[in-house]
Design a protein around this motif. Structure first.
Motif, PDB file in Angstrom:
ATOM      1  N   LEU A  48       1.237  -1.267  -0.041  1.00 45.02           N
ATOM      2  CA  LEU A  48       0.250  -0.447  -0.300  1.00 45.02           C
ATOM      3  C   LEU A  48       0.755   1.154  -0.097  1.00 45.02           C
ATOM      4  O   LEU A  48      -0.115   2.185   0.246  1.00 45.02           O
ATOM      5  CB  LEU A  48      -0.965  -0.549   0.909  1.00 45.02           C
ATOM      6  N   ASN A  49       2.267   1.256  -0.205  1.00 47.15           N
ATOM      7  CA  ASN A  49       2.849   2.414   0.311  1.00 47.15           C
ATOM      8  C   ASN A  49       3.721   2.207  -0.105  1.00 47.15           C
ATOM      9  O   ASN A  49       5.127   3.048   0.156  1.00 47.15           O
ATOM     10  CB  ASN A  49       3.956   2.259   1.548  1.00 47.15           C
ATOM     11  N   HIS A  50       4.403   1.505  -1.700  1.00 46.58           N
ATOM     12  CA  HIS A  50       4.756   1.428  -2.816  1.00 46.58           C
ATOM     13  C   HIS A  50       4.805   2.494  -4.055  1.00 46.58           C
ATOM     14  O   HIS A  50       5.684   2.556  -5.261  1.00 46.58           O
ATOM     15  CB  HIS A  50       4.794   0.362  -3.244  1.00 46.58           C
ATOM     16  N   HIS A  51       4.060   3.388  -3.783  1.00 47.15           N
ATOM     17  CA  HIS A  51       3.817   4.363  -4.957  1.00 47.15           C
ATOM     18  C   HIS A  51       4.562   5.996  -4.915  1.00 47.15           C
ATOM     19  O   HIS A  51       5.015   6.329  -3.982  1.00 47.15           O
ATOM     20  CB  HIS A  51       2.519   4.879  -5.422  1.00 47.15           C
ATOM     21  N   ILE A  52       5.128   6.660  -6.214  1.00 48.61           N
ATOM     22  CA  ILE A  52       5.688   7.473  -5.778  1.00 48.61           C
ATOM     23  C   ILE A  52       4.803   8.352  -5.230  1.00 48.61           C
ATOM     24  O   ILE A  52       5.021   9.151  -4.525  1.00 48.61           O
ATOM     25  CB  ILE A  52       6.134   7.896  -6.994  1.00 48.61           C
ATOM     26  N   SER A  53       3.412   8.664  -6.003  1.00 50.56           N
ATOM     27  CA  SER A  53       2.410   9.449  -5.496  1.00 50.56           C
ATOM     28  C   SER A  53       1.866   9.035  -3.945  1.00 50.56           C
ATOM     29  O   SER A  53       1.512   8.433  -4.085  1.00 50.56           O
ATOM     30  CB  SER A  53       1.244   9.627  -6.090  1.00 50.56           C
ATOM     31  N   GLN A  54       2.167   9.544  -3.183  1.00 46.32           N
ATOM     32  CA  GLN A  54       2.035   9.458  -2.026  1.00 46.32           C
ATOM     33  C   GLN A  54       0.496  10.104  -1.665  1.00 46.32           C
ATOM     34  O   GLN A  54       0.000   9.335  -0.522  1.00 46.32           O
ATOM     35  CB  GLN A  54       2.914  10.596  -0.208  1.00 46.32           C
ATOM     36  N   GLN A  55      -0.002  10.579  -2.428  1.00 37.72           N
ATOM     37  CA  GLN A  55      -1.887  10.993  -2.533  1.00 37.72           C
ATOM     38  C   GLN A  55      -2.151   9.429  -2.311  1.00 37.72           C
ATOM     39  O   GLN A  55      -3.484   9.038  -2.104  1.00 37.72           O
ATOM     40  CB  GLN A  55      -1.989  11.301  -3.420  1.00 37.72           C
ATOM     41  N   PHE A  56      -1.341   8.856  -3.798  1.00 38.93           N
ATOM     42  CA  PHE A  56      -2.189   7.313  -3.875  1.00 38.93           C
ATOM     43  C   PHE A  56      -2.018   6.679  -3.044  1.00 38.93           C
ATOM     44  O   PHE A  56      -2.927   5.941  -2.699  1.00 38.93           O
ATOM     45  CB  PHE A  56      -1.888   7.048  -5.621  1.00 38.93           C
ATOM     46  N   ASN A  57      -0.738   6.288  -2.421  1.00 35.69           N
ATOM     47  CA  ASN A  57      -0.876   5.989  -1.389  1.00 35.69           C
ATOM     48  C   ASN A  57      -1.894   6.035   0.247  1.00 35.69           C
ATOM     49  O   ASN A  57      -3.056   4.934   0.449  1.00 35.69           O
ATOM     50  CB  ASN A  57       0.973   5.717  -0.982  1.00 35.69           C
ATOM     51  N   ALA A  58      -1.814   7.833   0.147  1.00 34.83           N
ATOM     52  CA  ALA A  58      -3.536   7.808   1.048  1.00 34.83           C
ATOM     53  C   ALA A  58      -4.103   7.290   0.907  1.00 34.83           C
ATOM     54  O   ALA A  58      -5.299   7.122   1.580  1.00 34.83           O
ATOM     55  CB  ALA A  58      -3.207   9.375   1.304  1.00 34.83           C
ATOM     56  N   GLU A  59      -5.147   7.158  -0.593  1.00 29.06           N
ATOM     57  CA  GLU A  59      -6.578   7.387  -0.638  1.00 29.06           C
ATOM     58  C   GLU A  59      -6.293   5.385  -0.562  1.00 29.06           C
ATOM     59  O   GLU A  59      -7.765   5.506  -0.611  1.00 29.06           O
ATOM     60  CB  GLU A  59      -6.460   7.571  -2.042  1.00 29.06           C
ATOM     61  N   LEU A  60      -5.580   4.593  -0.858  1.00 30.23           N
ATOM     62  CA  LEU A  60      -5.321   3.119  -1.061  1.00 30.23           C
ATOM     63  C   LEU A  60      -6.118   2.477   0.785  1.00 30.23           C
ATOM     64  O   LEU A  60      -6.984   2.108   0.868  1.00 30.23           O
ATOM     65  CB  LEU A  60      -4.319   2.005  -1.393  1.00 30.23           C
ATOM     66  N   GLU A  61      -4.907   3.551   1.304  1.00 26.05           N
ATOM     67  CA  GLU A  61      -4.733   2.907   3.352  1.00 26.05           C
ATOM     68  C   GLU A  61      -6.684   3.296   3.282  1.00 26.05           C
ATOM     69  O   GLU A  61      -6.879   3.162   4.091  1.00 26.05           O
ATOM     70  CB  GLU A  61      -3.513   3.417   3.340  1.00 26.05           C
TER      71      GLU A  61
END
Length: 242
Positions: free
Chosen positions: A7-20
């Motif tokens: 869940l925390n492997h994306h360059i976009s921290q926003q995408f990580n946050a959205e998934l979590e």
């Protein structure tokens, strides 16, 4: 395979946050549904019409949570166009909330039966079965959600396997209660309410199994929904060896 680190492997921290965030919302909805099931069973066994009414009132909140999570999933699909494990996560969440909402519906049905039984007088039979099967399906729901939270395919497999036990015990209880009604026709109305409550519990077990199968799909990448338990077990075990 997928795990918490995924869940925390994306360059976009926003995408990580959205998934979590959407996963957290699913688990929050699951916690509320789990409590709803527990309260519904308790209200029936203890003839607590007040608690049963609370269960019915929570149903609107659960329905709203389902709509909100569904909207979150649609936004992520539209904006991020996820692939691979990210796409499986969104699909699994989107489908799991449907099962959670239906578990909530079944809990509400049990609460309605509890209110009817309170009005009619205590049922002479069936409460032992409700307590026993109720405990089993509550555990299934809890462990299915735990498996989702921990990305645990082995725990999800155990939930799917246990559904067979619930189905078998439901059928045994049904036969016993039907026999009792034949022996004492005066009990028919009350015992029928217990039977319908047991039917709702059996359906809750089915929905918990559906969620467990989605966890296996999420973690292993294989759709096991229409597999038998033997093939499902092979899939989970083969994935663990890789």
């Amino acid at each position: 395979m997928i795990n918490k680190d995924s869940l925390n492997h994306h360059i976009s921290q926003q995408f990580n946050a959205e998934l979590e965030e959407v996963r957290s919302h699913l688990l929050a909805m699951g916690g509320l549904v789990e409590k709803q099931v527990n309260d519904a069973v308790t209200s029936l066994i203890e003839a607590d019409s007040g608690l049963a009414q609370q269960v019915r009132e929570v149903d609107d909140q659960i329905n709203q949570m389902e709509r909100n999570i569904d909207e979150e999933c649609v936004r992520i699909l539209a904006r991020r166009q996820p692939a691979a494990s990210d796409l499986r996560l969104i699909i699994s969440i989107s489908k799991s909330v449907i099962d959670l909402e239906r578990i909530g519906d079944e809990a509400t049905k049990i609460a309605k039966r509890a209110i009817l039984l309170t009005e009619e007088g205590e049922s002479p039979r069936g409460y032992v079965e409700v307590r026993h099967i109720g405990d089993q399906v509550r555990k299934m729901v809890q462990e299915a959600l735990d498996a989702f939270a921990r990305f645990d395919a082995d725990l999800a497999l155990s939930v799917a396997q246990y559904d067979k036990t619930v189905d078998r015990e439901y059928k045994t209880a049904l036969r016993e209660l039907v026999t009792y009604m034949m022996e004492d026709p005066r009990s028919i109305s009350r015992v029928l309410n217990v039977i319908w409550a047991l039917r709702s519990l059996e359906r809750i077990g089915d929905h918990a199994r559906n969620i467990a199968e989605l966890v296996i799909y999420l973690v292993r990448g294989t759709d096991v929904k229409h597999m038998g338990l033997t093939r499902m077990r092979e899939e989970v075990q083969s994935g663990a060896k890789e």
